[in-house]
Design an enzyme around this catalytic site. Structure first.
Site, PDB file in Angstrom:
ATOM      1  N   LEU A  41      10.459 -11.613   5.211  1.00  0.00           N
ATOM      2  CA  LEU A  41      11.986 -11.845   6.257  1.00  0.00           C
ATOM      3  C   LEU A  41      12.957 -12.658   4.276  1.00  0.00           C
ATOM      4  O   LEU A  41      13.633 -13.687   5.157  1.00  0.00           O
ATOM      5  CB  LEU A  41      12.054 -11.842   7.050  1.00  0.00           C
ATOM      6  CG  LEU A  41      11.523 -10.880   7.707  1.00  0.00           C
ATOM      7  CD1 LEU A  41      11.913 -11.393   9.371  1.00  0.00           C
ATOM      8  CD2 LEU A  41      12.888  -9.346   7.439  1.00  0.00           C
ATOM      9  N   TYR A  94      -8.217  -8.459   6.734  1.00  0.00           N
ATOM     10  CA  TYR A  94      -9.053  -7.835   6.504  1.00  0.00           C
ATOM     11  C   TYR A  94     -10.013  -8.792   6.021  1.00  0.00           C
ATOM     12  O   TYR A  94     -10.414  -9.566   6.182  1.00  0.00           O
ATOM     13  CB  TYR A  94      -8.660  -7.157   5.007  1.00  0.00           C
ATOM     14  CG  TYR A  94      -7.272  -6.128   4.900  1.00  0.00           C
ATOM     15  CD1 TYR A  94      -7.089  -5.207   5.525  1.00  0.00           C
ATOM     16  CD2 TYR A  94      -5.621  -6.239   5.341  1.00  0.00           C
ATOM     17  CE1 TYR A  94      -6.237  -4.212   6.226  1.00  0.00           C
ATOM     18  CE2 TYR A  94      -4.771  -5.542   5.243  1.00  0.00           C
ATOM     19  CZ  TYR A  94      -5.096  -4.259   5.717  1.00  0.00           C
ATOM     20  OH  TYR A  94      -4.168  -3.756   6.801  1.00  0.00           O
ATOM     21  N   ARG A 152      -4.512 -14.220  -1.491  1.00  0.00           N
ATOM     22  CA  ARG A 152      -3.182 -14.664  -0.936  1.00  0.00           C
ATOM     23  C   ARG A 152      -3.706 -14.738   0.432  1.00  0.00           C
ATOM     24  O   ARG A 152      -5.092 -14.207   0.427  1.00  0.00           O
ATOM     25  CB  ARG A 152      -2.577 -13.030  -0.772  1.00  0.00           C
ATOM     26  CG  ARG A 152      -1.291 -12.798   0.191  1.00  0.00           C
ATOM     27  CD  ARG A 152      -0.621 -11.421  -0.351  1.00  0.00           C
ATOM     28  NE  ARG A 152       0.354 -11.340   1.010  1.00  0.00           N
ATOM     29  CZ  ARG A 152       1.382 -10.111   0.747  1.00  0.00           C
ATOM     30  NH1 ARG A 152       1.279  -9.295   0.086  1.00  0.00           N
ATOM     31  NH2 ARG A 152       3.166 -10.868   1.305  1.00  0.00           N
ATOM     32  N   GLN A 195      -4.239  -6.927  -6.222  1.00  0.00           N
ATOM     33  CA  GLN A 195      -4.794  -7.750  -5.823  1.00  0.00           C
ATOM     34  C   GLN A 195      -6.151  -6.627  -4.804  1.00  0.00           C
ATOM     35  O   GLN A 195      -6.162  -5.800  -4.971  1.00  0.00           O
ATOM     36  CB  GLN A 195      -3.492  -6.984  -4.234  1.00  0.00           C
ATOM     37  CG  GLN A 195      -4.570  -8.168  -3.047  1.00  0.00           C
ATOM     38  CD  GLN A 195      -3.400  -7.876  -1.714  1.00  0.00           C
ATOM     39  OE1 GLN A 195      -3.194  -7.098  -1.196  1.00  0.00           O
ATOM     40  NE2 GLN A 195      -2.650  -9.423  -1.129  1.00  0.00           N
ATOM     41  N   ARG A 223       9.281  -5.360   1.322  1.00  0.00           N
ATOM     42  CA  ARG A 223       9.204  -4.166   1.981  1.00  0.00           C
ATOM     43  C   ARG A 223      11.209  -4.394   1.557  1.00  0.00           C
ATOM     44  O   ARG A 223      11.886  -3.204   1.210  1.00  0.00           O
ATOM     45  CB  ARG A 223      10.119  -3.721   3.721  1.00  0.00           C
ATOM     46  CG  ARG A 223       8.967  -3.736   4.106  1.00  0.00           C
ATOM     47  CD  ARG A 223       8.274  -4.063   5.622  1.00  0.00           C
ATOM     48  NE  ARG A 223       7.958  -3.621   6.569  1.00  0.00           N
ATOM     49  CZ  ARG A 223       6.611  -4.302   6.627  1.00  0.00           C
ATOM     50  NH1 ARG A 223       6.486  -5.515   6.087  1.00  0.00           N
ATOM     51  NH2 ARG A 223       5.292  -4.466   7.613  1.00  0.00           N
ATOM     52  N   CYS A 268       0.945  -0.926  -0.243  1.00  0.00           N
ATOM     53  CA  CYS A 268       0.347   0.398  -0.109  1.00  0.00           C
ATOM     54  C   CYS A 268       0.867   1.140  -0.502  1.00  0.00           C
ATOM     55  O   CYS A 268       1.565   1.449   0.855  1.00  0.00           O
ATOM     56  CB  CYS A 268      -0.496  -0.069   1.547  1.00  0.00           C
ATOM     57  SG  CYS A 268      -1.938  -1.078   1.004  1.00  0.00           S
ATOM     58  N   ALA A 302      -3.123  -3.399  -2.366  1.00  0.00           N
ATOM     59  CA  ALA A 302      -4.106  -3.678  -2.214  1.00  0.00           C
ATOM     60  C   ALA A 302      -5.075  -2.620  -2.471  1.00  0.00           C
ATOM     61  O   ALA A 302      -5.317  -1.200  -2.234  1.00  0.00           O
ATOM     62  CB  ALA A 302      -4.658  -4.277  -0.698  1.00  0.00           C
TER      63      ALA A 302
END
Length: 364
Positions: free
Chosen positions: A302, A183, A231, A100, A325, A25, A57
């Site tokens: 990660l 969500y 997902r 998505q 990230r 996002c 999203a």
């Protein structure tokens, strides 16, 4: 030969490699409409050399946004704005792009993260009344959501279908349904947030019902040559919540319906979650689901080092790896991974001379 940089078939879509850019996002849309930021952001990521880029999203209706700055795809204005960004990106990148589709449910109506990210009341100028399976707030600082009626559920499914049709008109290559991170679809799945006593609550089959209905409706209306996947959060990390066993059951049901892929994350539903964060901490969930289904499984969480990603693929722990990230931090992560693993990526000719002196060039 690097397995990370081998082709991956998702339905009828062939990816050049198994690196997927996960939805992230940006909180930078205007009434759901993509802005110049999206053009810049997506343009940068589309030159990264990854195999697939999945847009953030994207809400199927205004109430489905996490914040008032979220991207949406519910009317001509939001479609046209996204079309403008996509056309600019596609001039210089042939990377497949998916979207998505999402509804935030009780986690909607929030401030932007850099402004605190807190829940906004329906009376706030940037807030609205949230919806959920049951009238159970996310936490003590969040307003109580409205429990969805059958009419609300019917409208939700229609909104997912409408957004899917718009995605096809935009030429997007793939749809990922957002059933993760606390969500709305995840809220129906978890007994922690779903306290209904009708056909959408109680038993596992009932709690899975809306996810299967949304999938079937979108699959029926979206271009049959393009993949539709999902997902999920494979566990709430809370005792008595959604867990791996239930996730495997859901994955099997989706597999039987022709789901093209499943993207396995965890958490996001409850403030009580206890997450053992460390490299690869979510990969075992992807592996367990991969052993139970035929469709490709994407692992995330990660995954930061090239050899780490290579091992996940070569050891058949997952079929693809997703970065979020990590690729914001290093937008050329696939270039650097290819150089380390002796592979190549596709990049614009303007960058052919970009490798520093003495460094191998991964660009073809």
């Amino acid at each position: 030969m690097s397995q990370l940089f081998s082709e991956l078939n998702i339905g009828q879509l062939t990816l050049n490699n198994r690196i997927i850019i996960a939805p992230m996002c940006q909180y930078s849309a205007n009434n759901g409409a993509a802005s110049d930021w999206h053009t810049i952001h997506l343009g940068q990521l589309s030159l990264s050399g990854a195999g697939l880029l999945i847009l953030e999203a994207t809400a199927v209706n205004p109430e489905g946004r996490i914040s008032y700055g979220d991207l949406g795809l519910w009317n001509n204005e939001t479609q046209q704005a996204l079309d403008k960004s996509l056309k600019a990106v596609r001039q210089y990148s042939s990377m497949p792009i998916g979207v998505q589709l999402a509804h935030a449910g009780r986690k909607a109506s929030t401030e932007k993260p850099w402004d605190g990210g807190g829940a906004l009341s329906p009376t706030d100028e940037n807030g609205w009344q949230t919806l959920a399976p049951s009238a159970v707030a996310y936490d003590e600082n969040s307003p109580e959501p409205k429990a969805m009626s059958q009419s609300d559920i019917d409208s939700l499914i229609k909104d997912f279908v409408s957004a899917a049709k718009r995605a096809d008109e935009l030429g997007l290559d793939l749809i990922e349904l957002h059933g993760a991170h606390g969500y709305l679809l995840h809220q129906f799945l978890s007994p922690l947030s779903n306290k209904r006593d009708d056909e959408y609550g109680g038993s596992l089959q009932n709690r899975m019902r809306i996810v299967l209905e949304v999938f079937k409706a979108v699959r029926a209306e979206f271009n049959s040559n393009k993949p539709v996947g999902i997902r999920i959060s494979a566990t709430d990390w809370v005792e008595g919540g959604w867990d791996l066993e239930q996730s495997v059951a859901l994955a099997k049901a989706l597999d039987e319906l022709g789901c093209d892929f499943i993207h396995v994350s965890t958490a996001g539903l409850s403030p009580d979650q206890q997450i053992p964060v460390k490299p690869n901490f979510q990969v075992p969930f992807a592996t367990a689901i991969k052993e139970a289904v035929n469709m490709p499984v994407i692992a995330v969480g990660l995954i930061t080092e090239p050899q780490q990603a290579e091992d996940i693929i070569s050891e058949q722990q997952a079929d693809g790896v997703a970065l979020a990230r990590g690729i914001l931090y290093d937008p050329h992560w696939p270039w650097h991974a290819a150089a380390e693993l002796g592979a190549t990526v596709t990049a614009p000719k303007q960058y052919l001379r970009s490798s520093p002196h003495g460094k191998p060039s991964p660009i073809k």
